[in-house]
Design an enzyme around this catalytic site. Structure first.
Site, PDB file in Angstrom:
ATOM      1  N   LYS A   1      -4.323  -7.798 -15.749  1.00 50.52           N
ATOM      2  CA  LYS A   1      -4.597  -6.733 -16.722  1.00 50.52           C
ATOM      3  C   LYS A   1      -3.901  -7.014 -18.042  1.00 50.52           C
ATOM      4  O   LYS A   1      -4.477  -6.824 -19.119  1.00 50.52           O
ATOM      5  CB  LYS A   1      -4.130  -5.373 -16.164  1.00 50.52           C
ATOM      6  CG  LYS A   1      -4.976  -4.895 -15.001  1.00 50.52           C
ATOM      7  CD  LYS A   1      -4.325  -3.757 -14.205  1.00 50.52           C
ATOM      8  CE  LYS A   1      -4.962  -3.686 -12.820  1.00 50.52           C
ATOM      9  NZ  LYS A   1      -4.213  -2.843 -11.888  1.00 50.52           N
TER      10      LYS A   1
ATOM     11  N   LYS B   1       5.186  -1.737 -12.096  1.00 49.06           N
ATOM     12  CA  LYS B   1       4.659  -1.962 -10.745  1.00 49.06           C
ATOM     13  C   LYS B   1       5.561  -1.201  -9.804  1.00 49.06           C
ATOM     14  O   LYS B   1       6.610  -0.703 -10.221  1.00 49.06           O
ATOM     15  CB  LYS B   1       4.621  -3.459 -10.406  1.00 49.06           C
ATOM     16  CG  LYS B   1       5.927  -4.215 -10.688  1.00 49.06           C
ATOM     17  CD  LYS B   1       5.764  -5.720 -10.432  1.00 49.06           C
ATOM     18  CE  LYS B   1       5.237  -6.495 -11.637  1.00 49.06           C
ATOM     19  NZ  LYS B   1       4.115  -7.369 -11.348  1.00 49.06           N
ATOM     20  N   ARG B   2       5.164  -1.080  -8.519  1.00 51.31           N
ATOM     21  CA  ARG B   2       6.051  -0.436  -7.562  1.00 51.31           C
ATOM     22  C   ARG B   2       7.434  -1.098  -7.604  1.00 51.31           C
ATOM     23  O   ARG B   2       7.546  -2.299  -7.826  1.00 51.31           O
ATOM     24  CB  ARG B   2       5.443  -0.525  -6.157  1.00 51.31           C
ATOM     25  CG  ARG B   2       4.243   0.388  -5.966  1.00 51.31           C
ATOM     26  CD  ARG B   2       4.649   1.835  -6.124  1.00 51.31           C
ATOM     27  NE  ARG B   2       5.478   2.249  -5.019  1.00 51.31           N
ATOM     28  CZ  ARG B   2       5.090   3.077  -4.047  1.00 51.31           C
ATOM     29  NH1 ARG B   2       3.881   3.610  -4.071  1.00 51.31           N
ATOM     30  NH2 ARG B   2       5.912   3.404  -3.070  1.00 51.31           N
TER      31      ARG B   2
ATOM     32  N   THR C   1      -1.943  -7.978  -9.513  1.00 46.94           N
ATOM     33  CA  THR C   1      -3.168  -7.786 -10.303  1.00 46.94           C
ATOM     34  C   THR C   1      -2.842  -7.281 -11.705  1.00 46.94           C
ATOM     35  O   THR C   1      -3.652  -7.421 -12.617  1.00 46.94           O
ATOM     36  CB  THR C   1      -4.124  -6.793  -9.604  1.00 46.94           C
ATOM     37  OG1 THR C   1      -3.374  -5.691  -9.085  1.00 46.94           O
ATOM     38  CG2 THR C   1      -4.862  -7.468  -8.470  1.00 46.94           C
TER      39      THR C   1
ATOM     40  N   HIS D   1      -2.814  -8.769   2.919  1.00 45.56           N
ATOM     41  CA  HIS D   1      -2.224  -8.588   1.582  1.00 45.56           C
ATOM     42  C   HIS D   1      -0.739  -8.878   1.527  1.00 45.56           C
ATOM     43  O   HIS D   1      -0.097  -8.598   0.516  1.00 45.56           O
ATOM     44  CB  HIS D   1      -2.435  -7.144   1.094  1.00 45.56           C
ATOM     45  CG  HIS D   1      -3.860  -6.766   0.883  1.00 45.56           C
ATOM     46  ND1 HIS D   1      -4.474  -6.855  -0.349  1.00 45.56           N
ATOM     47  CD2 HIS D   1      -4.799  -6.320   1.739  1.00 45.56           C
ATOM     48  CE1 HIS D   1      -5.729  -6.448  -0.236  1.00 45.56           C
ATOM     49  NE2 HIS D   1      -5.959  -6.127   1.031  1.00 45.56           N
TER      50      HIS D   1
ATOM     51  N   LYS E   1       9.993  -7.751  -5.863  1.00 43.74           N
ATOM     52  CA  LYS E   1       9.397  -7.826  -7.204  1.00 43.74           C
ATOM     53  C   LYS E   1      10.456  -8.024  -8.286  1.00 43.74           C
ATOM     54  O   LYS E   1      10.152  -8.325  -9.432  1.00 43.74           O
ATOM     55  CB  LYS E   1       8.579  -6.566  -7.499  1.00 43.74           C
ATOM     56  CG  LYS E   1       7.336  -6.403  -6.610  1.00 43.74           C
ATOM     57  CD  LYS E   1       6.628  -5.073  -6.887  1.00 43.74           C
ATOM     58  CE  LYS E   1       5.512  -4.766  -5.895  1.00 43.74           C
ATOM     59  NZ  LYS E   1       4.276  -5.547  -6.162  1.00 43.74           N
TER      60      LYS E   1
END
Ligand code: 26Q
Length: 823
Positions: free
Chosen positions: A671, A556-557, A667, A363, A562
């Protein structure tokens, strides 16, 4: 369609109410007079649970009787969220429950909300495991999940004075969805030493002796499939002292304190989920958790296999084990140990069985996330396993030496043991060597692992061992449950709810894009979802946001890769631009709400600074009267699965802006698009395939490509590094103290200006701001915008986790669904 067993406890409203009353009055021992929403939740859950149990038992019986190959999904994380709504939907009696609860004086939404999230995961990897369980059951695969029953899941996040504060998540107060199986327990050994002895046949055998024993107790959670009676099992292990409640010896000797201490030490193993996401930290307790869970699961799997009385070589025909990242890699070593030390197989025969049984999913390519354990620690905790790891490595390297003679460096590079100052076991390499397939989670990611971190292994094993299975999400939870009105509208155009089982049917929506009334309804639903989120924002933060604004969401985290920092720097730039405008010009601007949410690992200082800056900017911007509705900045506390179910349906645009090549898949991008929002993103992870499916006119892509990242980083470090001039202005403003003590944010600025800008924030800033300009312009044409949203949803069929599971089933597990008999 199939019929449920007639002995099922209820089938209509009256039957349901009877069951609720019975549970309130007997199971909960309360009277209906003081039945509050919590009691109504508990009783409703118990009523549905009773229903599931029948299906669950039958599923297990059928799978045992048919003796088919089973899939075992080993994951240290299952981020399940709430279970009741999902159970009602999957059983197909939500309407019955709704009417029944109504008659008893409750609104079903309020009852559902009483449930505490099961938050046994950090983020993407844990939620993926939960989506996979839903798809496995819905597609009738004979499958089990194996995990740990943490007493504390991921911490609850509170924001105090703009800073993250972590609060323990004690979630097991009342959990009707788990079944303790005190009769299913396994003794797990740690520490001790290895003795070599000669057995009766004159063979040398290794015996692992001494050390300490901790008991694993099974807790089972039923996993119902959608519109099928298949109900699979998630087995979570809980640790306790093996002597039972007390060590009686010590207790009788009057050493009460130390007997309690022993018990607590044993219970520590399953006490808490490690809150790191994409960061490896070599803690002994974490390794203990891994072995405890892996050993208990394998014991269980082997015990089940042995009941079938088959020959060992048939093991891989009966059992497929999938490793969710490297966290369960010790399972490879443990199975080899069982086969040679306990069952007496020869090494080669055993190793054949092992490698044909396991598959490994990677991952991440981030170096700091790749698991490594100090050899000394493994030696101390699992002495026999370290020997086996060394043997696995020896045989592996001998093969490499033959195949690549005179390539000493190859041996060094691929060795499972890293020969550094402190020797390390490289878990990813062990996972590759011990599996028959290795997969990445999106096309770009699967290509990257083949050309970078696992390049040598492609040379060694050939390309066929490496494959891609692009991630997906379950449309049951992420569309139908989270966005019931949109799901209904879609159903009215796509021939009913069939699309929840075959998501490609969404493509029928494209025929209706010209339908004005349809587009109006679509827009109205999006607006209603924004109103719902606006209300949540008001309740949670006190800030009023205008639902007519463009809702721009990044949840998100929190992680530097990110790039929430890129987002908040962009927000500051927007704020400065608005402030510099004349009032007449300002009035013409598009109102926007920038929404953030996500947890930072408690030890990740920079991530916590990012949260602080977002809150600091919000505190200034939200009360600036020049700005009003034109810009609001919101940080939503404690982002979790249940909040995601409110947030995802309410976006106009969402942000998936990782440095190219760093986000394996993502992911939440799926969504948001599935719920009719557009996305702004980099060419990274699954964004690339989303673009291919929905068309590049329907997505806002920006920034440098993965293939250019290395050169850019090199140039930052060794060439001259000039910062984007607009970003420089943002930094100057922060340093002026506009958002509070500038010193607090010095490190974030320094990372870009002085420390090589590893995540390419400056390189991508201009392109990011330009693309946001494009977003604003597009949004002004609402008709076209809605058409883009509908087109995107129509083309999202590929991203269902049902498709993923079928790909794993065919390409990796070689298992087939077990069709359900109809009666
Ligand atoms: C490892 C060792 C010690 C302690 C913690 C960990 C650890 C824990 C969790 C390492 C990594 C994780 C989680 C990783 C994760 O969530 N990865 C995400 O997986 C998603 C599903 O495939 C992808 O969509 C995301 O891109 C990826 O970041």
């Amino acid at each position: 369609a199939w019929q449920r067993n007639q002995v099922a406890n209820f089938a209509n409203k009256d039957g349901f109410e009877r069951e609720v009353v019975r549970h309130v009055e007997t199971t909960l021992a309360r009277s209906m007079f003081n039945c509050d929403e919590v009691a109504a939740y508990s009783a409703t859950s118990l009523a549905f649970r009773d229903r599931l149990i029948t299906d669950w038992n039958k599923t297990q019986q059928r799978q045992t009787f048919r003796d088919t190959k089973r899939v075992y999904y080993l994951s240290l994380e299952f981020l399940m969220g709430r279970a009741l709504d999902n159970a009602m939907l999957n059983v197909g009696l939500k309407d019955v429950a709704k009417d029944g609860l109504n008659e008893l004086g409750f609104r079903i939404e309020d009852v559902i909300k009483q449930e505490h999230d099961a938050a046994l995961g950090n983020g993407g990897l844990g939620r993926l495991a939960a989506c996979f369980l839903d798809s496995l059951a819905s597609l009738n695969y004979p499958a089990w999940g194996y995990g740990l029953r943490y007493r504390y899941g991921i911490f609850k996040q509170e924001i105090i004075d703009g800073y993250q504060v972590e609060v323990p998540d004690y979630w097991l107060d009342f959990n009707p969805w788990e079944f303790p199986r005190h009769d299913v327990n396994v003794d797990i050994q740690f520490f001790g030493h290895v003795n070599k002895t000669t057995n009766a046949d004159g063979k040398t055998v290794s015996v692992w002796e001494g050390g300490e024993i901790v008991q694993a107790v099974a807790y089972d959670v039923p996993i119902p499939g959608y519109d099928t009676p298949t109900t699979n099992n998630l087995r979570l292990w809980s640790s306790k002292a093996s002597g039972g409640e007390f060590d009686f010896q010590k207790f009788n000797n009057g050493d009460y304190e130390s007997s309690v201490a022993d018990q607590q030490r044993a219970e520590t193993i399953s006490a808490v989920l490690y809150p790191n996401d994409n960061l490896e930290r070599g803690k002994e307790l974490r390794l203990k958790q891994q072995y405890f869970w892996v050993a208990a699961s394998l014991y269980d799997i082997v015990r089940r296999f042995k009941k079938s009385k088959r020959a060992w070589r048939e093991f891989p025909e009966q059992v497929a084990i999938q490793l969710n990242d490297t966290h369960p890699t010790l399972a490879i070593v443990e199975l080899q140990r069982i086969l040679i030390d306990v069952e007496g197989l020869e090494w080669d025969a055993a190793w054949d069985i092992v490698t044909n049984t396991f598959g490994y999913t990677n991952h991440t390519v981030l170096p700091e996330a790749l698991e490594k354990w100090p050899v000394g620690l493994v030696q101390h905790l699992l002495p026999r396993h370290l020997q086996i790891i060394y043997d696995i490595n020896l045989y592996f390297l001998q093969k490499i030496e033959k195949a690549f003679p005179n390539d000493r460096d190859m041996l060094r590079r691929v060795s499972i043991i890293e020969e550094s100052q402190i020797k390390m076991v490289r878990m990813a390499f062990l996972a590759i060597v011990g599996s028959h397939k290795v997969n990445g989670v999106a096309e770009l990611h699967s290509d990257l692992i083949k050309t970078t971190i696992f390049k040598d292994f492609v040379q060694i094993y050939g390309p066929d061992k490496f494959t891609n299975v692009t991630n997906g999400i379950t449309p049951r939870r992420w569309l139908h449950q989270a966005n019931p009105r949109l799901s209904e509208l879609i159903a009215s155009k796509c021939g009913g709810l069939e699309f929840l089982k075959d998501l490609t049917l969404l493509n029928k929506l494209e025929q209706h894009i010209g339908d004005k009334e349809f587009r109006r309804e679509w827009a109205e639903i999006k607006y209603a979802n924004k109103v719902r989120l606006a209300k949540h924002i008001k309740d949670a933060t006190g800030v009023t946001v205008n639902p007519a604004s463009l809702f721009d969401i990044q949840v998100k985290r929190i992680h530097e890769y990110k790039r929430q920092q890129l987002n908040i720097f962009g927000v500051i730039h927007r704020y400065l631009t608005l402030k510099a405008m004349k009032p007449e010009e300002r009035k013409k601007q598009l109102p926007r709400v920038s929404i953030f949410g996500g947890k930072a690992a408690p030890g990740y200082w920079m991530a916590k600074q990012i949260i602080h800056l977002i809150n600091a900017v919000g505190a200034v911007v939200n009360k600036d009267e020049d700005i009003g509705d034109l810009l609001k900045v919101i940080f939503l506390e404690d982002y979790n699965v249940s909040k995601a179910e409110i947030i995802c349906p309410a976006s106009d645009i969402s942000e998936h802006i990782s440095t190219a090549g760093t986000e394996a898949s993502g992911t939440s991008n799926m969504k948001f698009v599935l719920n009719g929002g557009l996305i702004i993103g980099t060419c990274d992870g699954a964004n690339i395939e989303i673009t291919r499916e929905i068309g590049e006119n329907n997505i806002f892509l920006f920034g440098n490509l993965a293939e250019d990242v290395e050169d850019l980083r090199h140039a930052h470090t060794y060439g001259s590094h000039t910062i984007d001039s607009d970003l420089d202005k943002v930094f100057d403003e922060i340093e002026k103290g506009t958002f509070g003590t500038p010193h607090d944010f010095g490190a974030m600025i320094g990372a870009v200006r002085n420390h090589g800008d590893y995540y390419l924030v400056s390189d991508d800033f201009h392109s990011y701001m330009e693309t946001h300009q494009l977003v604003d312009e597009s949004y002004r044409n609402q008709d076209e915008w809605i058409a883009k949203c509908i087109t995107s949803v129509a083309r999202m069929g590929f991203f269902t986790s049902d498709r993923c599971i079928n790909e794993y089933g065919e390409e990796i597990w070689n298992v087939e669904p077990l069709p359900v008999e109809r009666n």
